[in-house]
Design a protein around this motif. Structure first.
Motif, short mmCIF file in Angstrom:
data_model
loop_
_atom_site.label_atom_id
_atom_site.label_comp_id
_atom_site.label_asym_id
_atom_site.label_seq_id
_atom_site.Cartn_x
_atom_site.Cartn_y
_atom_site.Cartn_z
N ARG A 24 -7.23 -8.36 -0.37
CA ARG A 24 -6.07 -8.15 -1.28
C ARG A 24 -5.04 -9.57 -1.00
NH1 ARG A 24 -4.62 -2.05 0.79
NH2 ARG A 24 -4.63 -3.41 2.90
N LYS A 25 -4.31 -9.58 -2.24
CA LYS A 25 -3.24 -10.63 -2.13
C LYS A 25 -2.14 -9.82 -2.42
CE LYS A 25 -6.19 -14.03 -4.62
NZ LYS A 25 -6.44 -14.76 -5.90
N ASP A 26 -0.97 -10.54 -1.47
CA ASP A 26 0.38 -10.16 -1.64
C ASP A 26 1.01 -10.32 -2.58
OD1 ASP A 26 1.20 -12.85 -1.59
OD2 ASP A 26 1.64 -12.89 0.52
N LYS A 27 2.35 -10.36 -2.91
CA LYS A 27 3.02 -10.21 -4.03
C LYS A 27 3.29 -11.59 -4.55
CE LYS A 27 7.56 -10.23 -1.77
NZ LYS A 27 8.01 -11.69 -1.86
N TRP A 85 0.99 -1.20 -0.12
CA TRP A 85 0.12 0.04 -0.02
C TRP A 85 0.95 1.14 0.08
CZ3 TRP A 85 2.01 2.28 4.35
CH2 TRP A 85 2.10 1.47 5.17
N GLY A 86 2.25 1.07 -0.05
CA GLY A 86 3.04 2.37 0.09
C GLY A 86 3.01 3.09 -0.98
N GLY A 87 3.38 4.55 -0.82
CA GLY A 87 3.13 5.49 -1.92
C GLY A 87 4.72 6.06 -2.35
N GLU A 88 4.60 7.24 -2.79
CA GLU A 88 5.98 7.94 -3.40
C GLU A 88 6.36 9.00 -2.82
OE1 GLU A 88 7.48 5.98 -5.31
OE2 GLU A 88 5.72 4.58 -5.61
N ARG A 89 6.03 9.60 -1.28
CA ARG A 89 6.12 10.65 -0.68
C ARG A 89 7.30 10.64 0.11
NH1 ARG A 89 1.64 14.44 0.55
NH2 ARG A 89 0.11 14.26 -0.70
N ILE A 90 7.65 9.57 0.66
CA ILE A 90 8.84 9.46 1.94
C ILE A 90 9.99 9.80 1.33
CG2 ILE A 90 9.89 8.10 3.31
CD1 ILE A 90 7.03 6.83 4.26
N GLY A 109 0.61 -13.71 -4.28
CA GLY A 109 -0.65 -13.98 -4.51
C GLY A 109 -1.49 -14.82 -3.66
N ASN A 110 -0.97 -14.29 -2.48
CA ASN A 110 -1.63 -15.05 -1.40
C ASN A 110 -2.42 -14.08 -0.34
OD1 ASN A 110 -0.72 -17.78 -1.67
ND2 ASN A 110 1.48 -16.99 -0.90
N PHE A 111 -3.64 -14.53 0.06
CA PHE A 111 -4.17 -13.56 1.04
C PHE A 111 -3.23 -13.49 2.38
CE2 PHE A 111 -7.95 -15.22 -1.30
CZ PHE A 111 -8.35 -13.99 -1.58
N ARG A 112 -3.15 -12.18 3.15
CA ARG A 112 -2.66 -11.91 4.08
C ARG A 112 -3.22 -12.55 5.33
NH1 ARG A 112 0.12 -6.22 4.95
NH2 ARG A 112 -2.06 -5.43 4.75
N GLU A 113 -2.51 -13.08 6.26
CA GLU A 113 -2.89 -13.68 7.58
C GLU A 113 -3.92 -12.85 8.31
OE1 GLU A 113 -1.81 -16.10 11.68
OE2 GLU A 113 -0.07 -15.07 10.36
N LEU A 114 -4.98 -13.04 8.68
CA LEU A 114 -6.01 -12.43 9.48
C LEU A 114 -5.92 -13.06 11.01
CD1 LEU A 114 -9.01 -12.03 7.25
CD2 LEU A 114 -7.13 -10.27 7.41
N HIS A 115 -6.18 -12.33 12.03
CA HIS A 115 -6.06 -12.48 13.37
C HIS A 115 -7.23 -12.43 14.14
CE1 HIS A 115 -2.23 -11.08 11.97
NE2 HIS A 115 -1.95 -12.45 12.24
N THR A 116 -8.46 -12.87 13.53
CA THR A 116 -9.97 -12.58 13.91
C THR A 116 -10.01 -12.90 15.64
OG1 THR A 116 -10.81 -13.12 11.79
CG2 THR A 116 -12.41 -12.92 13.49
N ALA A 117 -9.61 -14.17 15.88
CA ALA A 117 -9.99 -14.38 17.26
C ALA A 117 -8.98 -13.51 18.45
CB ALA A 117 -9.64 -15.93 17.62
N GLU A 118 -7.76 -13.31 17.94
CA GLU A 118 -6.65 -12.61 18.86
C GLU A 118 -7.30 -11.14 18.89
OE1 GLU A 118 -3.95 -15.60 16.61
OE2 GLU A 118 -5.92 -14.52 16.35
N ALA A 119 -7.87 -10.78 17.92
CA ALA A 119 -8.41 -9.30 17.84
C ALA A 119 -9.61 -9.31 18.65
CB ALA A 119 -8.78 -8.71 16.49
#
Length: 322
Positions: free
Chosen positions: A203-206, A16-21, A208-218
């Motif tokens: 979204r998928k990472d580079k 999700w990074g941009g070009e400002r930094i 092609g995988n979905f990033r891990e969710l932490h539903t129970a911990e959250a």
């Protein structure tokens, strides 16, 4: 001891990074999609390194181990030992960050982590369309939360804010949040990299995988209390400190200067971090040590610092632990 410490930033490329930094910090590099610049970090394995001076090349935590209470302050060194207690970041979101929550210290330790994470955001010059989400806007139960995550409507239960330069949000542990596309901000937080990802917009990472969710911990970490507003209100004044956050983990003020000012840290038992967000100024310590503080630069003053003069037209954040 009079030193003004600078560190080499750790640049983090993200989906999700941009070009400002890179231009904001006036760096000579060709990295793209830089989502974060870790300005000062004591996170193990991701520590920043001192840039210049007699301690050049030491990691942040090696600097703490060398200078101990002279750097952190007596009470802070007793509390944190040889680990620098704050993590300072610039964040540039070209896309939405995941919806997430951070546990408090007790919850984190129950899950085998050293500590939780409380943080704050100061919004810099962002896109006109920039928004972010902070806090629940209606009361839900843990079971309702899990159902909203499952059917992809969790964002409907979170307060969304249009933001502009100067806006501030305090994110204590347990407060659900997400930085939206177009936001450019400074983040000040506990030294912790524990995040429970709740929703990631499918979204998928580079790879092609979905990033891990932490539903129970959250579900175990979320503060389900609802507030009328989660925006930090403060007086936008010039040439005097505007208090933003005062919590057990850090105290932060904003300075917007167009005339010289003296900062007196002689009675403060803490390091001080100064984060340039706009303009340029010169710091001069009472022993004659000086440094430039400009937009995109972050400086660390040790707990032994006394009187500091600031000149120039500069806007900066001041944060310490007291």
């Amino acid at each position: 001891m009079a030193n003004i410490f600078k560190f080499k930033p750790l640049l983090k490329q993200t989906i999700w990074g941009g070009e400002r930094i890179v231009p904001f910090k006036r760096l000579e590099c060709n990295m793209d999609q830089v989502g974060e610049s870790w300005e000062i970090s004591g996170v193990k394995g991701q520590e920043t390194v001192v840039d210049g001076g007699p301690y050049d090349g030491l990691t942040t935590n090696e600097l703490v181990a060398t200078l101990r209470d002279r750097l952190l302050g007596r009470d802070n060194y007793l509390r944190y030992g040889d680990e620098f207690p704050l993590l300072i970041k610039f964040i540039d979101a070209a896309g939405d960050l995941s919806v997430q929550v951070h546990p408090d210290d007790a919850t984190a330790m129950r899950h085998g982590r050293k500590r939780g994470k409380t943080e704050m955001w100061y919004v810099m010059d962002s896109e006109p369309s920039a928004t972010l989400m902070v806090g629940l806007k209606r009361s839900i139960t843990p079971d309702e939360y899990k159902a909203l995550v499952a059917n992809g409507t969790i964002c409907d239960a979170i307060s969304r804010y249009n933001v502009k330069e100067g806006d501030c949000f305090y994110i204590p542990s347990g407060r659900i949040h997400s930085i939206g596309a177009g936001c450019f901000l400074t983040e000040i937080q506990q030294t912790s990299d524990v995040t429970y990802r709740i929703y990631d917009f499918k979204r998928k990472d580079k790879d092609g995988n979905f990033r891990e969710l932490h539903t129970a911990e959250a579900a175990d970490a979320i503060d389900y209390q609802v507030q009328e507003s989660y925006r930090t209100e403060y007086d936008r004044v010039k040439n005097e400190p505007a208090e933003l956050v005062d919590c057990p983990y850090f105290r932060t003020a904003l300075y917007d200067l167009d005339e010289p000012m003296t900062l007196d840290y002689s009675e403060l038992d803490s390091f001080v971090i100064l984060i340039g967000v706009c303009g340029e100024g010169t710091l001069t310590c009472d022993d004659g040590t000086s440094a430039t503080l400009s937009a995109g630069h972050t400086l660390l003053l040790p707990a032994t610092t006394g009187i500091v003069g600031v000149s120039g037209k500069v806007k900066f954040l001041e944060t310490y632990i007291a």
